[in-house]
Design an enzyme around this catalytic site. Structure first.
Site, mmCIF file in Angstrom:
data_model
loop_
_atom_site.group_PDB
_atom_site.id
_atom_site.type_symbol
_atom_site.label_atom_id
_atom_site.label_comp_id
_atom_site.label_asym_id
_atom_site.label_seq_id
_atom_site.Cartn_x
_atom_site.Cartn_y
_atom_site.Cartn_z
ATOM 1 N N ALA A 71 1.003 -1.189 -0.141
ATOM 2 C CA ALA A 71 -0.156 0.023 -0.131
ATOM 3 C C ALA A 71 0.839 1.194 -0.046
ATOM 4 C CB ALA A 71 -1.049 -0.163 1.242
ATOM 5 N N GLY A 116 0.197 -5.320 0.690
ATOM 6 C CA GLY A 116 -0.875 -5.322 -0.114
ATOM 7 C C GLY A 116 -0.650 -5.686 -1.362
ATOM 8 N N GLU A 119 -0.903 -9.786 -0.773
ATOM 9 C CA GLU A 119 -2.232 -9.971 -0.679
ATOM 10 C C GLU A 119 -2.968 -9.954 -1.982
ATOM 11 O OE1 GLU A 119 -2.793 -8.227 3.624
ATOM 12 O OE2 GLU A 119 -2.288 -6.815 2.484
ATOM 13 N N GLU A 139 4.275 -5.439 7.498
ATOM 14 C CA GLU A 139 3.135 -4.415 7.882
ATOM 15 C C GLU A 139 3.548 -3.971 9.557
ATOM 16 O OE1 GLU A 139 2.207 -6.683 6.050
ATOM 17 O OE2 GLU A 139 0.468 -5.685 4.476
#
Ligand code: DAK
Length: 265
Positions: A71, A116, A119, A139
């Site tokens: 992200a 992300g 993911e 993260e």
């Protein structure tokens, strides 16, 4: 700017090769980090591809040296909790859209797949990685937990113990380690990555598409539910295949010793 039909993208490139759609995330200066603009575009692209019956398989890849480096950290760093919630909902809904695509999806992971990015790759059905790819959920080093299903999909793919180790440490793993753990299906050289992904997509696209899509549905639903319900569901899906022209064609072609010509009907 890349344009397809009435949809315009600033951070995505989209092209088709026969029945294969190839979607490239393209913010290379930020290693394709997912900001709100890119997430919105990804959602629009998935809607567009979903409505194109000629696309049988989608490949998702990244521009430059990353698949997706996570992200967008600068974009989210000053969010208050309400903004964080909205942004989280946006990403979750887009990743869910990817997972729920009726057609098979292949992540061609060309470099970093972090946070992300890992993911997003896990939201695809199959992952092919280049030998320089790196995977990780870093993260906790940023003061957050994985938020787009890392805590959910990673243990399902590689088991709890390894998933916990990777998430608790934030360590990156190599493509070969990811393959060993079952996170990726195959590792190939960077030069070969797209050829291998396209060849795999082409093989899938040559089969009976309704059967391929029903198989995806039966696997996804089967994993989410108890075994007895999953078997009943699979049986219903199997029965539905006999209502398709492609089942008749596939079996007649076998009996007549010829190649089948499937029509997705
Ligand atoms: N965001 C924004 N920019 C990024 C970025 C990122 N995640 N990763 C890299 N960049 C930018 C760098 O800032 C740099 O920009 P300039 O300085 O040139 O302007 C450019 O990309 C090139 O990066 P580097 O110079 O750092 O390149 P290196 O090869 O040296 O290093 C690296 C590559 C991937 C090891 C390094 O860039 C890195 O560590 N990047 C951060 C990786 C990371 O921590 N990713 C996880 C992000 S957290 C949520 C749901 C989901 C999430 C959060 C919330 N909710 C439900 C609320 C997801 C969170 C994440 O993904």
């Amino acid at each position: 700017m890349n344009m397809k039909a009435d949809v315009q993208f600033e951070n995505l490139k989209y092209r088709k090769e026969g029945h294969i759609g190839i979607l490239t995330l393209s913010r290379p200066k930020s290693l394709n980090a997912l900001n709100a603009k890119l997430l919105n575009e990804l959602g629009d692209a998935v809607d567009m591809i979903n409505s194109d019956a000629s696309v049988h398989v989608l490949i998702i890849t990244g521009d430059g040296k990353a698949f997706v480096a996570g992200a967008d950290i600068p974009e989210m760093k000053d969010y208050n909790s309400e903004e964080g919630r909205e942004w989280g909902e946006l990403g979750s809904s887009v990743f869910k859209k990817v997972e729920l695509m009726k057609i098979p999806t292949i992540a061609a992971v060309n470099g970093f797949a972090l946070g992300g990015g890992c993911e997003l790759a896990m939201s695809c059905d199959i992952r092919i990685a280049s030998d320089n790819a790196k995977f990780g959920q870093p993260e906790v080093g940023l003061g957050i937990t994985p938020g787009y299903s890392g805590c959910v999909r990673l243990p399902r793919l590689i088991g709890q113990a390894k998933a916990k180790e990777l998430i608790f440490t934030g360590d990156y793993i190599s493509a070969s380690e990811a393959e060993r753990l079952g996170l990726v299906n195959k590792v190939v050289s960077s030069d070969e990555l797209m050829n291998v992904a396209i060849e795999l997509a082409g093989k899938i696209a040559s089969k009976a598409q309704i059967a391929v899509r029903y198989s995806k549905l039966a696997i996804n639903k089967g994993i989410e539910t108890d075994i007895n319900t999953a078997i009943v569901f699979e049986n219903q899906i199997f029965a539905l295949c006999f209502a398709t022209e492609d089942q008749k064609e596939g079996m007649n072609a076998f009996v007549e010793k010829r190649s089948p010509h499937f029509k997705t009907k």
